[in-house]
Design a protein around this motif. Structure first.
Motif, PDB file in Angstrom:
ATOM      1  N   ARG A 236       0.806  -1.210   0.000  1.00 15.22           N
ATOM      2  CA  ARG A 236       0.000   0.000   0.000  1.00 15.22           C
ATOM      3  C   ARG A 236       0.847   1.271   0.000  1.00 15.22           C
ATOM      4  N   GLN A 237       1.975   1.223   0.699  1.00 16.38           N
ATOM      5  CA  GLN A 237       2.816   2.417   0.796  1.00 16.38           C
ATOM      6  C   GLN A 237       3.894   2.489  -0.290  1.00 16.38           C
ATOM      7  N   GLN A 238       4.046   1.433  -1.073  1.00 14.04           N
ATOM      8  CA  GLN A 238       5.083   1.380  -2.108  1.00 14.04           C
ATOM      9  C   GLN A 238       6.434   1.826  -1.535  1.00 14.04           C
ATOM     10  N   LEU A 239       6.895   1.049  -0.551  1.00 10.89           N
ATOM     11  CA  LEU A 239       8.093   1.422   0.196  1.00 10.89           C
ATOM     12  C   LEU A 239       9.345   1.474  -0.665  1.00 10.89           C
ATOM     13  N   GLU A 240       9.403   0.665  -1.727  1.00 12.65           N
ATOM     14  CA  GLU A 240      10.589   0.699  -2.589  1.00 12.65           C
ATOM     15  C   GLU A 240      10.705   2.055  -3.284  1.00 12.65           C
ATOM     16  N   ARG A 241       9.583   2.578  -3.728  1.00 13.21           N
ATOM     17  CA  ARG A 241       9.588   3.915  -4.335  1.00 13.21           C
ATOM     18  C   ARG A 241       9.876   4.979  -3.280  1.00 13.21           C
ATOM     19  N   LYS A 242       9.263   4.813  -2.139  1.00 12.55           N
ATOM     20  CA  LYS A 242       9.433   5.805  -1.077  1.00 12.55           C
ATOM     21  C   LYS A 242      10.864   5.790  -0.537  1.00 12.55           C
ATOM     22  N   ARG A 243      11.522   4.644  -0.630  1.00 13.46           N
ATOM     23  CA  ARG A 243      12.903   4.532  -0.158  1.00 13.46           C
ATOM     24  C   ARG A 243      13.818   5.501  -0.905  1.00 13.46           C
ATOM     25  N   HIS A 244      13.568   5.681  -2.187  1.00 13.21           N
ATOM     26  CA  HIS A 244      14.391   6.586  -2.988  1.00 13.21           C
ATOM     27  C   HIS A 244      13.885   8.023  -2.907  1.00 13.21           C
ATOM     28  N   ILE A 245      12.630   8.223  -3.239  1.00 13.46           N
ATOM     29  CA  ILE A 245      12.090   9.583  -3.274  1.00 13.46           C
ATOM     30  C   ILE A 245      11.998  10.167  -1.867  1.00 13.46           C
ATOM     31  N   GLY A 246      11.748   9.315  -0.883  1.00 15.95           N
ATOM     32  CA  GLY A 246      11.692   9.788   0.503  1.00 15.95           C
ATOM     33  C   GLY A 246      13.039  10.236   1.021  1.00 15.95           C
ATOM     34  N   ASN A 247      14.114   9.840   0.353  1.00 23.44           N
ATOM     35  CA  ASN A 247      15.454  10.254   0.769  1.00 23.44           C
ATOM     36  C   ASN A 247      15.993  11.402  -0.071  1.00 23.44           C
ATOM     37  N   ASP A 248      15.182  11.928  -0.957  1.00 24.48           N
ATOM     38  CA  ASP A 248      15.591  13.087  -1.754  1.00 24.48           C
ATOM     39  C   ASP A 248      15.250  14.369  -1.009  1.00 24.48           C
ATOM     40  N   ILE A 249      16.167  15.317  -1.013  1.00 23.72           N
ATOM     41  CA  ILE A 249      15.938  16.579  -0.317  1.00 23.72           C
ATOM     42  C   ILE A 249      14.890  17.413  -1.036  1.00 23.72           C
TER      43      ILE A 249
END
Length: 356
Positions: A236-249
């Protein structure tokens, strides 16, 4: 497309009715690059003095001083950055007996005239000719020559982070694909030799098969595009995508929704600048930029209305805003101490190497 602030830490930047969409007319040099140039132009290869401190009330220090005609110039390197200072020789007091022997000012008088914040008792003069190269190398290690920005697609009727991360490549609109072409070129990740921004280039497709990349003003920029990153059914949270974009400033949200995007749905501690882009009539885009609380203001100013096209000037303006947004974020409370600690380690390494 508008944004909804709610209880978010992000706040949209104001627009300036006198601002315009322009290309890059100001220096893109980072402060450490300016220090490198100033040291090369004024000190390197010339007779000058270098002082080091392993420990002081201001942490480890490296100070370079040179007399240039009737002026003393100094580059004071501290854990928080560097200061480029100049003082007229006529403004420095010299003891009468030093004048009688044709001597210049004492170290104490010289340092106090340059800056009253220099802890003189902690300094030691270093005459090693290799120190200049080491100081330049230290500054070079802090120059950032590559950037990674997140890009996420928000479809019609969507307004939250969870919804935008759920979009698949086949659901993205032609306008979003046009926008990606505006940002850069589509590159194959397998065997990629340039800046990879943490993406898998081994050929196992762990982070997808392609990405968006560009070289701009001497910098490499890789975009982490949500729809090009792997989609995991059932997550539901698409953590693989969030792992990258969530670490972008800095992240770009391309929205075709009529619903205001909820800035409060951005939950990553790393994201500090959100640029919301929405297509408008005539192949143009409307832009809202919202930095997190604590990020200082940054140029270029946003015009009123903030609408840009797909031409080269508009692209320069947009990328300039993103790059400066990341640089401004380094001064925010969550980043500044980390950068200061890194600089402290580098200064300490240099001082300990030459103060044996």
């Amino acid at each position: 497309m508008s944004v909804n602030v709610g209880n978010s830490e992000f706040m949209p930047l104001p627009t300036n009715p006198n601002a315009k969409i322009t290309g890059v007319h100001e220096s893109l040099l980072q402060e450490c690059e300016k220090d490198i140039i100033w040291y090369r132009d004024n000190f390197f290869g010339k007779a000058h003095q270098n002082y080091l401190a392993l420990d002081s009330p201001r942490g480890p220090l490296a100070i370079s001083i040179i007399r240039d005609s009737d002026t003393y110039k100094a580059l004071v390197r501290t854990t928080s950055g560097s200061e480029r200072l100049s003082v007229s020789s006529s403004g420095i007091s010299i003891a009468w007996w030093r004048k009688a022997f044709g001597l210049g000012p004492s170290v104490n008088n010289l340092m106090e005239s340059i800056s009253r914040n220099i802890p003189v008792p902690n300094l030691r003069l270093c005459k090693d000719p290799n120190l200049g190269n080491e100081l330049l190398a230290m500054e070079e290690r802090q120059v950032i020559r590559s950037y990674k920005f997140g890009v996420a697609y928000v479809g019609p009727g969507q307004c939250s982070e969870e919804e935008m991360f759920s979009n698949r490549a086949e659901n993205a609109s032609p306008k979003f694909k046009e926008f990606l072409n505006f940002l850069g070129e589509t590159i194959e990740l397998r065997g990629w030799k340039g800046y990879r921004a943490g993406l898998d280039v081994s050929g196992s497709n762990m982070t997808g098969t392609h990405s968006i990349y560009t070289k701009w003003q001497g910098y490499e920029i890789m975009f982490h595009v949500s729809t090009l990153l792997p989609y995991i059914p059932g997550d539901r949270q698409q953590l693989e995508r969030k792992r990258h974009i969530g670490n972008d400033i800095v992240i770009i949200i391309f929205s075709e929704s009529d619903s205001p995007f909820q800035l409060s749905s951005i939950t990553s501690h790393q994201n500090h600048v959100v640029a919301v882009v929405s297509p408008v009539e005539g192949d143009r885009y409307r832009l809202t930029v919202a930095p997190k609380s604590g990020v200082p203001g940054f140029t270029p100013d946003l015009p009123e209305p903030c609408v840009f096209g797909r031409d080269a000037v508009s692209r320069d303006f947009f990328l300039h805003k993103l790059v400066n947004g990341e640089r401004a974020s380094y001064k925010a409370p969550s980043f500044a101490p980390k950068i200061s600690r890194t600089r402290s380690v580098l200064l300490y390494e240099v001082a300990s190497k030459f103060l044996k």
